[in-house]
Design a protein around this motif. Structure first.
Motif, PDB file in Angstrom:
ATOM      1  N   LEU A 276       0.697  -1.695  -0.141  1.00 48.30           N
ATOM      2  CA  LEU A 276       0.197   0.348   0.407  1.00 48.30           C
ATOM      3  C   LEU A 276       0.869   1.324  -0.063  1.00 48.30           C
ATOM      4  O   LEU A 276       0.540   2.627  -0.293  1.00 48.30           O
ATOM      5  CB  LEU A 276      -1.073  -0.025   1.517  1.00 48.30           C
ATOM      6  CG  LEU A 276      -1.907  -0.640   1.230  1.00 48.30           C
ATOM      7  CD1 LEU A 276      -2.790  -0.868   2.709  1.00 48.30           C
ATOM      8  CD2 LEU A 276      -3.127  -1.113  -0.008  1.00 48.30           C
ATOM      9  N   SER A 277       2.146   1.558   0.033  1.00 41.63           N
ATOM     10  CA  SER A 277       2.832   2.367   0.910  1.00 41.63           C
ATOM     11  C   SER A 277       3.489   2.872  -0.549  1.00 41.63           C
ATOM     12  O   SER A 277       3.631   2.403  -1.543  1.00 41.63           O
ATOM     13  CB  SER A 277       4.002   2.213   1.654  1.00 41.63           C
ATOM     14  OG  SER A 277       4.702   3.607   1.641  1.00 41.63           O
ATOM     15  N   GLY A 278       2.683   3.990  -0.771  1.00 39.78           N
ATOM     16  CA  GLY A 278       3.666   4.865  -2.243  1.00 39.78           C
ATOM     17  C   GLY A 278       2.476   5.063  -3.060  1.00 39.78           C
ATOM     18  O   GLY A 278       2.650   5.068  -4.753  1.00 39.78           O
ATOM     19  N   GLU A 279       0.876   4.536  -2.762  1.00 38.76           N
ATOM     20  CA  GLU A 279      -0.162   4.649  -3.339  1.00 38.76           C
ATOM     21  C   GLU A 279      -0.624   5.588  -3.685  1.00 38.76           C
ATOM     22  O   GLU A 279      -0.169   6.351  -2.199  1.00 38.76           O
ATOM     23  CB  GLU A 279      -1.136   3.365  -3.093  1.00 38.76           C
ATOM     24  CG  GLU A 279      -0.086   2.131  -3.979  1.00 38.76           C
ATOM     25  CD  GLU A 279      -0.022   2.081  -5.599  1.00 38.76           C
ATOM     26  OE1 GLU A 279      -0.341   2.462  -6.505  1.00 38.76           O
ATOM     27  OE2 GLU A 279       1.657   1.009  -5.563  1.00 38.76           O
ATOM     28  N   ASN A 280      -1.700   6.039  -4.497  1.00 40.66           N
ATOM     29  CA  ASN A 280      -2.279   6.946  -3.563  1.00 40.66           C
ATOM     30  C   ASN A 280      -3.572   7.235  -3.053  1.00 40.66           C
ATOM     31  O   ASN A 280      -4.103   5.932  -3.154  1.00 40.66           O
ATOM     32  CB  ASN A 280      -2.276   8.190  -6.008  1.00 40.66           C
ATOM     33  CG  ASN A 280      -4.232   7.049  -5.822  1.00 40.66           C
ATOM     34  OD1 ASN A 280      -5.382   6.853  -5.567  1.00 40.66           O
ATOM     35  ND2 ASN A 280      -3.428   7.202  -7.080  1.00 40.66           N
ATOM     36  N   PRO A 281      -4.233   7.917  -1.859  1.00 41.16           N
ATOM     37  CA  PRO A 281      -5.146   6.983  -1.283  1.00 41.16           C
ATOM     38  C   PRO A 281      -7.192   6.564  -2.044  1.00 41.16           C
ATOM     39  O   PRO A 281      -6.846   5.621  -1.365  1.00 41.16           O
ATOM     40  CB  PRO A 281      -5.505   8.624  -1.089  1.00 41.16           C
ATOM     41  CG  PRO A 281      -4.433   9.721  -0.880  1.00 41.16           C
ATOM     42  CD  PRO A 281      -3.603   9.134  -2.317  1.00 41.16           C
ATOM     43  N   ASN A 282      -7.189   7.600  -2.808  1.00 41.58           N
ATOM     44  CA  ASN A 282      -7.765   6.318  -3.847  1.00 41.58           C
ATOM     45  C   ASN A 282      -7.971   5.205  -4.212  1.00 41.58           C
ATOM     46  O   ASN A 282      -8.647   3.955  -3.483  1.00 41.58           O
ATOM     47  CB  ASN A 282      -8.295   6.963  -4.945  1.00 41.58           C
ATOM     48  CG  ASN A 282      -9.889   6.885  -5.352  1.00 41.58           C
ATOM     49  OD1 ASN A 282     -10.925   7.030  -4.249  1.00 41.58           O
ATOM     50  ND2 ASN A 282      -9.857   6.447  -6.735  1.00 41.58           N
TER      51      ASN A 282
ATOM     52  N   ALA B  57      -8.559  10.486   5.096  1.00 37.78           N
ATOM     53  CA  ALA B  57      -8.539  11.243   5.688  1.00 37.78           C
ATOM     54  C   ALA B  57      -8.128  11.980   4.726  1.00 37.78           C
ATOM     55  O   ALA B  57      -7.867  13.825   4.582  1.00 37.78           O
ATOM     56  CB  ALA B  57      -7.133  11.493   6.877  1.00 37.78           C
ATOM     57  N   PHE B  58      -7.120  12.063   4.445  1.00 37.65           N
ATOM     58  CA  PHE B  58      -5.352  12.696   3.203  1.00 37.65           C
ATOM     59  C   PHE B  58      -6.783  12.905   1.703  1.00 37.65           C
ATOM     60  O   PHE B  58      -5.967  14.421   1.269  1.00 37.65           O
ATOM     61  CB  PHE B  58      -4.688  12.257   2.672  1.00 37.65           C
ATOM     62  CG  PHE B  58      -3.492  11.838   3.796  1.00 37.65           C
ATOM     63  CD1 PHE B  58      -2.824  12.536   4.181  1.00 37.65           C
ATOM     64  CD2 PHE B  58      -2.846  10.758   4.047  1.00 37.65           C
ATOM     65  CE1 PHE B  58      -1.994  12.985   5.147  1.00 37.65           C
ATOM     66  CE2 PHE B  58      -1.658  10.790   4.641  1.00 37.65           C
ATOM     67  CZ  PHE B  58      -1.559  11.818   5.345  1.00 37.65           C
ATOM     68  N   GLN B  59      -8.163  11.904   1.543  1.00 44.10           N
ATOM     69  CA  GLN B  59      -8.561  11.777   0.298  1.00 44.10           C
ATOM     70  C   GLN B  59      -9.647  13.258   0.712  1.00 44.10           C
ATOM     71  O   GLN B  59     -10.028  14.332  -0.622  1.00 44.10           O
ATOM     72  CB  GLN B  59      -9.480  10.630  -0.182  1.00 44.10           C
ATOM     73  CG  GLN B  59      -9.865  10.545  -1.524  1.00 44.10           C
ATOM     74  CD  GLN B  59     -10.825   9.712  -1.075  1.00 44.10           C
ATOM     75  OE1 GLN B  59     -11.605   9.658  -0.035  1.00 44.10           O
ATOM     76  NE2 GLN B  59     -10.669   8.459  -2.630  1.00 44.10           N
ATOM     77  N   THR B  60     -10.185  13.555   1.572  1.00 45.60           N
ATOM     78  CA  THR B  60     -10.595  14.238   1.935  1.00 45.60           C
ATOM     79  C   THR B  60     -10.416  15.310   2.186  1.00 45.60           C
ATOM     80  O   THR B  60     -10.858  16.818   1.911  1.00 45.60           O
ATOM     81  CB  THR B  60     -11.861  14.460   3.249  1.00 45.60           C
ATOM     82  OG1 THR B  60     -11.924  12.684   3.550  1.00 45.60           O
ATOM     83  CG2 THR B  60     -12.811  14.563   3.620  1.00 45.60           C
ATOM     84  N   LYS B  61      -9.096  15.856   2.797  1.00 47.75           N
ATOM     85  CA  LYS B  61      -8.647  16.987   2.909  1.00 47.75           C
ATOM     86  C   LYS B  61      -7.429  17.459   1.118  1.00 47.75           C
ATOM     87  O   LYS B  61      -7.750  18.704   0.661  1.00 47.75           O
ATOM     88  CB  LYS B  61      -6.774  16.861   3.362  1.00 47.75           C
ATOM     89  CG  LYS B  61      -6.287  17.683   4.256  1.00 47.75           C
ATOM     90  CD  LYS B  61      -4.875  17.528   4.967  1.00 47.75           C
ATOM     91  CE  LYS B  61      -4.788  17.910   5.661  1.00 47.75           C
ATOM     92  NZ  LYS B  61      -3.651  16.859   6.503  1.00 47.75           N
ATOM     93  N   GLU B  62      -7.887  16.323   0.276  1.00 46.42           N
ATOM     94  CA  GLU B  62      -7.137  16.947  -1.432  1.00 46.42           C
ATOM     95  C   GLU B  62      -8.280  17.113  -1.726  1.00 46.42           C
ATOM     96  O   GLU B  62      -8.415  18.469  -2.588  1.00 46.42           O
ATOM     97  CB  GLU B  62      -6.929  15.556  -1.333  1.00 46.42           C
ATOM     98  CG  GLU B  62      -5.080  15.576  -1.903  1.00 46.42           C
ATOM     99  CD  GLU B  62      -4.671  14.161  -2.368  1.00 46.42           C
ATOM    100  OE1 GLU B  62      -5.359  13.781  -3.220  1.00 46.42           O
ATOM    101  OE2 GLU B  62      -3.742  13.818  -1.715  1.00 46.42           O
ATOM    102  N   ASN B  63      -9.770  17.042  -1.549  1.00 44.42           N
ATOM    103  CA  ASN B  63     -10.673  17.192  -2.196  1.00 44.42           C
ATOM    104  C   ASN B  63     -11.153  18.898  -1.953  1.00 44.42           C
ATOM    105  O   ASN B  63     -11.953  19.495  -1.808  1.00 44.42           O
ATOM    106  CB  ASN B  63     -11.839  16.368  -1.869  1.00 44.42           C
ATOM    107  CG  ASN B  63     -11.319  14.921  -2.907  1.00 44.42           C
ATOM    108  OD1 ASN B  63     -10.803  14.919  -4.019  1.00 44.42           O
ATOM    109  ND2 ASN B  63     -12.231  13.872  -2.508  1.00 44.42           N
TER     110      ASN B  63
END
Lengths: 406, 140
Positions: free
Chosen positions: B88-94, B134-140
């Motif tokens: 999983l590491s290095g992948e995008n949140p989605n 959380a990261f995905q929400t932040k990005e959006n």
């Protein structure tokens, strides 16, 4: 191996299986014991021949089931030497028994600034219900400490007692360390202050003959599933005059005498504590387990167990990296230990791969783990069907584990 | 390499082992190469609940990719967390949120997956996905 013990082992069908191609070595008996064929047969017999809801039924099946259920209550009464079957309340298990008691006693007899004493050794189920009561009623919880061997400090206990002490709740045998507590002294001392005593007998009932009248404990709780009986059935013993004084825990069918919207009156003992359709199969399974214990002779079974416990203690002490946790002078059937440099979880995983079932973690007894400054242990807990040969398998598996993790 | 490809790679590696001991030995070895969590994250808020062993997992976003680091006081658990991080590491949140992680079953670690299992693998996956959310929400 002892011929009698082989005959005993043969009665447990589950023990014949292999786990990961190894014959199962089941050393998780403090969590639950396996069931002999007679207990399994009792459940099958009930559902095959006379399943029916009990009490009040006019038909034959209901009468037969009712009689069997109430006969089982007498069997339990005789087993723990209670004076009346009215003193035997069927519950879901020890946890349920203690919750019932903590609620009912609390509502009926406790007031602000009263005190409850438990011990540092207790299982969470003999801590949390009392803590909940303390919050509800603004009552204080006090704790009897232990020494480094895992033995209760009775001098400290004596200092905790006073005229505000209303309840002393103590385990008969520690599930985490195996310590057999001096419950007779604890009960006698509590009674000098007119405090009531609950003994949590979950870890004792299959290992030590219990005589509640001789002990003079006010309440004694235990579970069926730790004494070769099914899960979901337990007992709360209480002295009749005390059970009569305290109010019911749950309302519903069975526990009432009459119900109107203006007023409900409660049924007599023990039914006022048994709301709803009871666990008839569990009760009958429990009775079968008691007959099993009587037939095999509990003293003989305890002898098998202590021989195995002593042998295991001796053998594990020979492994330099193993440290036994809990070295009380009097112990029953539980051997908790750590392997230096190896996390209990890692060890438990490898033992499982080798067909050996142990438990790892804090054993639902975080306070004693904190007291000893550890996060958990590996626990081997024995029943009468465990053998020295199985201990040898455990020892070999520990060596293998040490080899693997270095 | 996509998540699915990394899963396949691990499945192939584990196919080499017929003996359970070899498999666990490999897991123990893998645990040693885990990207160790930084000391500042080794605290209560990065501790995974529901584990018998202690497991800490941290997540940071670097150039749109989620970087995971972890540690555990149990060696086998460390090996299992390593596998999760490797996939999983290095992948995008989605992608992390959508990962089904079927490889865990296929390499015979399914016994660690039940919700009550003491090593809390389920809790680890849940926590990693929470970070991703959380990261995905932040990005959006």
């Amino acid at each position: 191996m002892d011929k009698n013990q082989q005959q005993l082992i043969n009665q447990f069908p589950i023990l014949k299986q292999k786990i990961n191609k190894f014959p199962l070595v089941y050393l998780d008996n403090a969590a639950t014991t396996q069931k002999p064929q007679v207990v399994i047969d009792a459940l099958v017999d009930y559902y095959t021949n006379f399943n029916s809801n009990i009490h009040r039924g006019v038909h034959k099946l209901s009468q037969k089931a009712t009689e069997a259920h109430e006969q089982a209550r007498i069997t339990v009464k005789d087993f723990i030497k209670a004076s009346s079957s009215k003193e035997i309340v069927f519950t879901k298990g020890t946890t349920d028994s203690i919750n019932l008691l903590a609620f009912s006693l609390g509502e009926s007899m406790l007031k602000e600034n009263d005190e409850i004493i438990v011990t540092e050794l207790e299982h969470h189920s003999n801590i949390v219900p009392w803590q909940m009561l303390c919050e509800r009623k603004n009552v204080k919880l006090k704790v009897i400490p232990v020494n480094d061997e895992g033995e209760l400090l009775l001098d400290e206990y004596a200092n905790l007692l006073n005229e505000r002490t209303k309840i002393v709740a103590v385990g008969h045998v520690s599930n985490a360390l195996g310590t057999i507590n001096p419950i007779q002294e604890i009960i006698d001392l509590a009674h000098q202050y007119k405090a009531l005593v609950l003994i949590d007998g979950a870890q004792a009932i299959a290992h030590i003959p219990v005589n509640v009248q001789e002990l003079d404990c006010d309440f004694y709780a235990f579970s069926g599933h730790k004494m070769y009986a099914p899960m979901g059935i337990g007992v709360l013993y209480g002295k009749k005059h005390l059970l009569e004084q305290i109010q019911p825990y749950q309302g519903g069918g069975e526990m009432i005498e009459s119900v109107t919207f203006e007023k409900t009156t409660y049924n007599e003992l023990p039914f006022k504590f048994e709301a709803g359709t009871p666990n008839v199969e569990g009760v009958l399974g429990l009775e079968a387990a008691i007959h099993f214990l009587l037939k095999e002779d509990l003293n003989q079974l305890s002898k098998f167990e202590s021989e195995v416990l002593n042998y295991a203690t001796e053998q594990l002490n020979k492994i330099s990296r193993v440290k036994i946790i809990g070295n009380a002078a009097k112990k029953a059937s539980v051997l908790s230990f750590l392997i230096d440099g190896i996390h209990p979880y890692d060890a438990g995983t490898i033992l499982d791969q080798l067909g050996i079932a142990v438990r790892t973690g804090n054993h639902c007894a975080e306070p004693i783990m904190n007291r000893l400054g550890i996060r958990g242990t590996i626990r081997a807990s024995f029943a009468a069907y465990n053998t020295k040969e199985e201990v040898d398998r455990l020892v070999a598996a520990i060596h293998k584990t040490i080899d693997m993790f270095g | 390499m996509a998540i699915g490809e990394k899963e396949q790679e691990i499945i192939q590696e584990f196919l080499l082992f017929e003996d359970w001991m070899d498999k666990y030995n490999y897991l123990i070895e893998l645990g040693q190469s885990i990207p160790i969590i930084e000391d500042k994250y080794r605290n209560e808020s990065h501790l995974i609940n529901g584990c018998q062993s202690r497991v800490w997992i941290s997540a940071e976003m670097i150039d749109g990719k989620m970087i995971l680091k972890a540690d555990s006081d149990a060696v086998i658990t460390k090996g299992i967390v390593y596998l999760l991080i490797r996939v999983l590491s290095g992948e995008n949140p989605n992608d992390i949120l959508n990962a089904e992680l079927a490889f865990l079953n296929q390499i015979g670690l399914q016994e660690h997956l039940s919700p009550t299992r003491a090593n809390g693998l389920t809790s680890m996956i849940k926590q990693i996905k929470l970070y991703a959310l959380a990261f995905q929400t932040k990005e959006n």
